[in-house]
Scaffold this active site. Sequence first.
Site, PDB file in Angstrom:
ATOM      1  N   SER A  51       0.837  -1.198   0.000  1.00 17.83           N
ATOM      2  CA  SER A  51       0.000   0.000   0.000  1.00 17.83           C
ATOM      3  C   SER A  51       0.878   1.257   0.000  1.00 17.83           C
ATOM      4  O   SER A  51       1.716   1.421  -0.876  1.00 17.83           O
ATOM      5  CB  SER A  51      -0.961  -0.043   1.194  1.00 17.83           C
ATOM      6  N   ASP A 166      -5.756  -3.398  -2.605  1.00 15.67           N
ATOM      7  CA  ASP A 166      -4.756  -3.011  -1.602  1.00 15.67           C
ATOM      8  C   ASP A 166      -4.080  -4.210  -0.930  1.00 15.67           C
ATOM      9  O   ASP A 166      -4.732  -5.092  -0.374  1.00 15.67           O
ATOM     10  CB  ASP A 166      -5.437  -2.139  -0.544  1.00 15.67           C
TER      11      ASP A 166
END
Length: 344
Positions: A51, A166
């Site tokens: 991320s 993510d």
Amino acid sequence: MNTKGQNRTPAERATIGLALSSGGARGAAHAGVLEVLAREGVQISAVSGSSIGAVVGGAYAAGLSPERISQEWLNTDLPKVVRSFLPTFPRAGLSSGGGLRKYLRSVLGNTRIEDLPLPFAAVACDLDTGKEVVLREGLLVDALRASAAIPGIFYPVPWQGQVLVDGGLVEPLPVRACRDLGAQIVVAVDVVPAPSPAGTKRRCLWQPLPVRLAKEMPTHTSVPSNLTNLLEGILADRSGAERSIPGIYSILNQAVAIFQQEILRLKLTLCPADLLIQPNLSSAGVSYLHAADAVRVGKEAMEAALPTLRHLIEGSAESGQVLETASSGSDAVLSIQSPPRCVA
């Protein structure tokens, strides 16, 4: 630096990898860590990230200096944030992520992961299977977009027949990916949010009310002064009663923090880092618009961990002992453990 034979320094002989966690705006602390490592001449040989950790790590692996990365954080203003999260209301997310991709491309260009100066891996999640996907080739910008595609916020990223979101969902701190890049010593930076007490602010607003009423209301002849005593008794009883229920936003944030911490704990049990750094961001005003505090806290945490890192570099791992530190402030707490090995 010399790079030949016995003239090489311990820092050059060691293969040091850096694993950077997810954590949103808290990721500014990663830039502070990088600044200290560069200042101390610590040579990083591989980088992995999940991320926001992938975004910072990818920029570093592409050759951006830690100072430039910190400056990018400090230059973040409201228009830039709005453009990155600009709502386009596609069916798969509030934002297409086009603004973020445009920004990343302006900084990183069309670089491919396999052409980076440093070995790099970005971690994403396969939306169909829930499995971790380690991206070690392809366009860097697209890999970073995939690793940071927060479900429901950013549109998922198609990647070689997969739909990626993510990486923090499955691997908040990619230590294993860093070891797979060849790192002998893995320095892991954890800025994943921890659960915090929810639903307490409303109670705090009630606490000073009886004092203010007792002080001010007796001066108003239209209101009986004994009313203040009545209200004080009622509110005092209420202050010790059941706590108020937090709002939906607080509940969702807390739920995400709980499951991320549990995933993180399990992953680090299966594949521990040699050096774990946890910047104390609890008191910092963390947001994309106020990154300076997080950068500073990242620097402080890395500075506190430097003695441990030097010990590792000098060969304590070779003697069968590994030092680990959790830097939550100016003091580093050390413990000696067995050399970490990843469980398959």
